[in-house]
Design an enzyme around this catalytic site. Sequence first.
Site, PDB file in Angstrom:
ATOM      1  N   CYS A  89       0.903  -1.435   0.265  1.00 24.34           N
ATOM      2  CA  CYS A  89       0.342   0.337  -0.038  1.00 24.34           C
ATOM      3  C   CYS A  89       0.474   0.733   0.149  1.00 24.34           C
ATOM      4  O   CYS A  89       0.568   2.099  -0.674  1.00 24.34           O
ATOM      5  CB  CYS A  89      -0.890  -0.353   1.503  1.00 24.34           C
ATOM      6  SG  CYS A  89      -2.152  -0.883   0.884  1.00 24.34           S
ATOM      7  N   CYS A 100      29.363  -3.131   2.840  1.00 27.80           N
ATOM      8  CA  CYS A 100      27.869  -4.322   3.199  1.00 27.80           C
ATOM      9  C   CYS A 100      27.342  -2.807   4.344  1.00 27.80           C
ATOM     10  O   CYS A 100      27.983  -1.166   4.818  1.00 27.80           O
ATOM     11  CB  CYS A 100      28.349  -5.263   4.879  1.00 27.80           C
ATOM     12  SG  CYS A 100      29.582  -4.559   5.798  1.00 27.80           S
TER      13      CYS A 100
END
Length: 432
Positions: free
Chosen positions: A241, A262
Site C-alpha cells: 500500500c 556492506c
Amino acid sequence: MTESDVAESIGDIVSRLNNALDDLETKKNQTPSVLKGPTVSQERPSAPYRQKIEKLSAEVVDSNPYSRLMALQRMGIVRDYEQIRDKTVAVVGVGGVGSVVAEMLTRCGIGKLILFDYDKVEIANMNRLFYQPNQAGLSKVEAARDTLIHVNPDVQIEVHNFNITTMDNFDVFVGRIRNGSLKSGKIDLVLSCVDNFEARMAVNMACNEENQIWMESGVSENAVSGHIQYIEPGKTACFACVPPLVVASNIDERTLKREGVCAASLPTTMAVVAGFLVMNTLKYLLNFGEVSHYVGYNALADFFPRESIKPNPSCDDRHCQIRQKEYEEKISSEPITLDIQAPEDEPIIHEENDWGIEVVDSDTTEAPSSSAATEVAPGLKFAYEPTQTPKKNSSDNLKLSPSQAVTKEWMENIRDALLEEDRLKKEQNKRK
C-alpha cells in the site's frame, strides 16, 4: 628413454605428490578450529537437558521455568497465559532480528515455531546475537533449532531451509501458513524479519492471499533506527500500500549492492526491534494491552514514533483490494450500538482525616463559629478562636468608632468652609 627411466620418473612424481599431501595435512591440522567450517553432523547437540512439561505451573521453585511467566496471570496482566502453548508463529528470516525473536518466543513458551531461512551461519554474523562461532557453516534454521530445543524442549520447532521468493518454495510457504498449526490448521501469526524488499513482498503477497495477520520489522542500513508494523489485511495498510522507493521504482535490489561494501549492524538496535516485535506479538496472541500498528525507533534521539496507517484503495496487490472490500462489508453489516448514559451528579467525597480539615465549595457560606473552643483532634483545642473580619462591600456599610465619627464631621466642616470661601471669591471677581 628406456623402460627403466620411465619407471624412475613415475616413481619420482609419486614421491613428490605424497610429500605435497603430507604438507597440506600438516597445515590443515595447524589451522585454528574456529576457522573451520564444521559439518552438520559434527554440531548435532545431545538430548535436551530436561523432560517436557505437560502443564504450566505457577509454583515458585528453582526447577520451574514458567513461574515468572505465570506471575503475569497472578498480577492481572494476562488472563490465561497457558493459552500461549496452543499458538503457532512463523518467523521468516532467522538473522540478527529473527533469531532473537525466535529465542524470546521460545523462552516465553510458544507452542510451535516455524522457521524459514536459506542462509548459513558465518563468522561475520558474530557481531550480532544468538549464534555461536562453532556453528559457522551450518544452515541458520538448523543451528537455531539445535539451540532452541535446549532453551525450551516444550516448544515444537519446524524448519525450512529455502528461499520463499522462488515459485515452488512460495507455494510451500503458503501451504504452511494454511496448514502449519499444532492442529494442522491456519497458523496464528507470521513475523517477517527479512533484510530485503523482495522477501517482504513475498510475505505480503502470501498473507494477503490467505487473509493472514502478520507483523513486519526492519533495521536501517546505518544500524541506528528500525521499526515494527502490524498488518491486518483489509484493515491496515499492507506492505504494497505504501511501498518504499526501491519497490515503487521497480529497481532490482541486487543491482544496488557493491563488492566489498556492506550495511552496518549493531546488536543493540536489533535487540530493541526484536523486543518490540515480540512484545507486540504477545499482546496480540494473549489479548492484553494495546497492539501497536506501527512503532519506529531512532537510537540517535531515543525517539519512538507511533502511527496508524490506513490501507490504500489503489494498492497494486489485488488480494489487498479484495480484503479491503471484505472488511468494509463486515463493518457495514455490524449493528451500530450507542452506549450513552446520562451523567449523574455524584457528590464529591473527601477522605476523612484526623486534623478536622474539610474541603468545601467556594460558594458555601461559613457558619459563625461558636464561642466554645474547637477540638482539632482528640485532646487538642485552639487556644483562641480566630475573629471573622466582615466583608467591606461599600462605604455605606462601614461602622465607625466615636473618634472616627468626630474626625469625619470635622473634615466635612472644613470642606464646606473651603467651598463657601471659593464661592465668595467668585462673586467679588464678577463685581469688579
